[in-house]
Design an enzyme around this catalytic site. Structure first.
Site, mmCIF file in Angstrom:
data_model
loop_
_atom_site.group_PDB
_atom_site.id
_atom_site.type_symbol
_atom_site.label_atom_id
_atom_site.label_comp_id
_atom_site.label_asym_id
_atom_site.label_seq_id
_atom_site.Cartn_x
_atom_site.Cartn_y
_atom_site.Cartn_z
ATOM 1 N N CYS A 91 2.192 -1.600 9.355
ATOM 2 C CA CYS A 91 3.185 -1.180 8.372
ATOM 3 C C CYS A 91 3.739 -2.422 7.679
ATOM 4 C CB CYS A 91 4.314 -0.447 9.087
ATOM 5 S SG CYS A 91 5.634 0.093 7.994
ATOM 6 N N LEU A 92 3.887 -2.355 6.364
ATOM 7 C CA LEU A 92 4.419 -3.506 5.620
ATOM 8 C C LEU A 92 5.851 -3.833 6.032
ATOM 9 C CD1 LEU A 92 2.981 -2.865 2.040
ATOM 10 C CD2 LEU A 92 2.187 -4.502 3.757
ATOM 11 N N HIS A 137 8.095 7.758 6.745
ATOM 12 C CA HIS A 137 9.089 6.850 6.137
ATOM 13 C C HIS A 137 10.134 7.648 5.352
ATOM 14 C CE1 HIS A 137 7.765 2.812 7.063
ATOM 15 N NE2 HIS A 137 6.536 3.040 6.639
HETATM 16 NI NI NI Z 1 4.815 1.904 6.966
#
Ligand code: NI
Length: 166
Positions: A91-92, A137
């Protein structure tokens, strides 16, 4: 276009629940363009508006090798899911962390595209994983929340250490 700042876990803003998009207008399309630039620059294969501190139901994905097949999902809902599969996710917002998460193997999702047109998509493999990860998210959920409390607290400490070093 502009590269936006990506919130890093454990930033509490990542736990905000996103609101539906009322109208797909020029402002939304500008945000989509900025998010795309941000995702490609990172580089990543998916980004939810939550991660750039915009709490609306919008996410983008590009799982192509050539990075020229942007998919936009506005107000997405999963209307069907089947099977189960574990997949190594990253995940960024949690840079450098890759952990296995079990999710549905296939999903059928309904959403609006960047022109506000409704579409239905059946996804499997990486795209299915990505859609479910990014939709989490929008609910304020980060993938590390699927891990054991011990693993999660190790990751949290690692991220806090990283942010202090910056
Ligand atoms: Ni993510």
């Amino acid at each position: 276009m502009a590269v936006l700042n990506i919130l890093n876990y454990p930033d509490p803003r990542l736990h905000t629940v996103a609101k539906p998009v009322k109208e797909v207008d020029a402002n939304i399309r500008r945000l989509i363009d900025d998010m795309a630039e941000t995702m490609y620059a990172a580089p990543g294969i998916g980004l939810a508006a939550t991660q750039v501190n915009q709490h609306i139901q919008l996410l983008i994905i590009d799982t192509s090798e050539t990075k020229d097949a942007l998919q936009v999902f506005i107000n997405p809902t999963i209307i069907e899911k089947n099977g189960e599969r574990a997949f190594e996710e990253g995940c960024l917002s949690v840079p450098g962390v890759y952990e296995s998460v079990t999710r549905a193997e296939t999903v059928t999702v309904e959403a609006l595209d960047r022109n506000g047109e409704k579409f239905t998509l059946h996804a499997e493999g990486l795209l299915s994983v990505c859609i479910q990860h990014e939709m989490d998210h929008l609910l304020g959920k980060v993938f590390v929340e699927y891990l054991s409390p011990l693993k999660r607290s190790r990751i949290k400490n690692k991220m806090l250490k990283l942010s202090r070093q910056k």
